[in-house]
Design a protein around this motif. Structure first.
Motif, short mmCIF file in Angstrom:
data_model
loop_
_atom_site.label_atom_id
_atom_site.label_comp_id
_atom_site.label_asym_id
_atom_site.label_seq_id
_atom_site.Cartn_x
_atom_site.Cartn_y
_atom_site.Cartn_z
N LYS A 60 0.85 -1.19 0.00
CA LYS A 60 0.00 0.00 0.00
C LYS A 60 0.89 1.25 0.00
O LYS A 60 1.91 1.29 0.69
CB LYS A 60 -0.91 0.03 1.23
N PRO A 61 0.52 2.29 -0.74
CA PRO A 61 1.34 3.51 -0.77
C PRO A 61 1.35 4.23 0.57
O PRO A 61 0.32 4.34 1.24
CB PRO A 61 0.67 4.36 -1.86
N LEU A 62 2.51 4.70 0.96
CA LEU A 62 2.64 5.35 2.26
C LEU A 62 1.88 6.68 2.34
O LEU A 62 1.60 7.15 3.45
CB LEU A 62 4.12 5.60 2.58
N ASN A 63 1.54 7.26 1.21
CA ASN A 63 0.79 8.52 1.29
C ASN A 63 -0.66 8.30 1.74
O ASN A 63 -1.40 9.27 1.90
CB ASN A 63 0.85 9.31 -0.02
N MET A 64 -1.04 7.05 1.97
CA MET A 64 -2.33 6.80 2.62
C MET A 64 -2.29 7.28 4.08
O MET A 64 -3.32 7.32 4.75
CB MET A 64 -2.68 5.31 2.56
N TRP A 65 -1.10 7.64 4.55
CA TRP A 65 -0.94 8.13 5.91
C TRP A 65 -1.05 9.65 6.01
O TRP A 65 -0.89 10.21 7.10
CB TRP A 65 0.43 7.70 6.46
N THR A 66 -1.33 10.32 4.91
CA THR A 66 -1.35 11.78 4.90
C THR A 66 -2.28 12.37 5.95
O THR A 66 -1.96 13.38 6.59
CB THR A 66 -1.76 12.30 3.51
N SER A 67 -3.42 11.74 6.18
CA SER A 67 -4.39 12.26 7.14
C SER A 67 -3.84 12.33 8.56
O SER A 67 -4.33 13.10 9.39
CB SER A 67 -5.67 11.42 7.13
N LEU A 68 -2.79 11.56 8.84
CA LEU A 68 -2.22 11.54 10.19
C LEU A 68 -1.55 12.87 10.55
O LEU A 68 -1.40 13.18 11.73
CB LEU A 68 -1.23 10.39 10.33
N PHE A 69 -1.17 13.65 9.56
CA PHE A 69 -0.58 14.96 9.84
C PHE A 69 -1.56 15.85 10.58
O PHE A 69 -1.17 16.73 11.34
CB PHE A 69 -0.13 15.65 8.55
N THR A 70 -2.85 15.63 10.36
CA THR A 70 -3.86 16.46 11.03
C THR A 70 -4.31 15.86 12.36
O THR A 70 -5.02 16.51 13.11
CB THR A 70 -5.09 16.64 10.12
N LYS A 71 -3.90 14.63 12.63
CA LYS A 71 -4.32 13.95 13.85
C LYS A 71 -3.23 13.90 14.92
O LYS A 71 -3.53 13.72 16.10
CB LYS A 71 -4.77 12.52 13.52
N VAL A 72 -1.98 14.01 14.50
CA VAL A 72 -0.85 13.90 15.42
C VAL A 72 -0.10 15.22 15.45
O VAL A 72 0.36 15.70 14.41
CB VAL A 72 0.11 12.77 14.97
#
Length: 215
Positions: free
Chosen positions: A183-195
């Motif tokens: 899976k592409p790591l940019n699926m984690w982009t939303s974590l910038f707004t959560k952490v």
């Protein structure tokens, strides 16, 4: 160009991705045999592939574990070095929280993560009553927890996927399984707004000794 950098050294080798969410640009390198000393070369190659320079990176996300001691230390130290100048933000996230994003569901209560810790023991991430819980538990406890709070999707590693007891459990609760690779790591982009960003990051092992567990 404002790039996001994703770094994961908590699993096998080094996985690194560069993403521009505005243009949709994304490049990544996944090298299961890579060691810490190659991290800089991997980043240089990614920057060259997207035609960017280091100053174009504005945010960095690194997984902080659970995982191998050497791997976690490498990833955290590398990313802290990149962000020390203050030119970019650094977010450290639990590997289990990152893998949860691969479940493809914004409702975390419907996604669990199960990956191998050591024989007979697993790392489990599950959201119960709105609270995310991460733990190091035996197979029987994984079964009990997921039966008590079923989910629609479970993100698993190869070991969890191959385990007969867990496979039977996932079938019983009618949960789809998603492998933690590919899976592409940019699926984690939303974590910038959560952490919240912080330069100070610590590796997270959440692996108690047998004596601690018996208390």
């Amino acid at each position: 160009m404002k790039l996001d950098l994703f770094v994961d050294t908590s699993r096998k080798g080094i996985s690194m991705g560069l993403s521009d969410s505005t243009s949709g640009l994304y490049q990544e390198t996944v090298d299961a045999s890579a060691r810490g000393e190659t991290a800089s070369a991997i980043l240089d190659d990614l920057l060259a592939r997207v035609g960017a320079k280091l100053d174009d990176i504005k945010r960095v996300l690194v997984t902080v574990g659970p995982g191998s001691f050497s791997g976690l230390r490498t990833g955290v130290a590398f990313c802290q070095g990149l962000c020390f100048s203050g030119k970019r933000e650094l977010c450290g996230v639990s590997t289990l929280q990152a893998l949860e994003c691969f479940g493809g569901n914004d409702n975390s209560a419907e996604v669990a993560v199960v990956i191998r810790a050591r024989p007979g023991y697993w790392y489990l991430r599950q959201t119960v009553d709105g609270k995310a819980e991460e733990c190091f538990i035996e197979t029987t406890e994984v079964v009990e927890r997921l039966k008590a709070h079923p989910v629609k999707t479970v993100v698993v590693d190869e070991a969890a996927s191959a385990d007969e007891t867990l496979s039977a459990l996932f079938a019983e609760i009618a949960a789809a399984t998603v492998l933690d690779t590919g899976k592409p790591l940019n699926m984690w982009t939303s974590l910038f707004t959560k952490v919240p960003p912080s330069l100070i990051q610590e590796a997270n092992y959440i692996q108690p000794s047998y004596f601690e567990k018996l208390k």
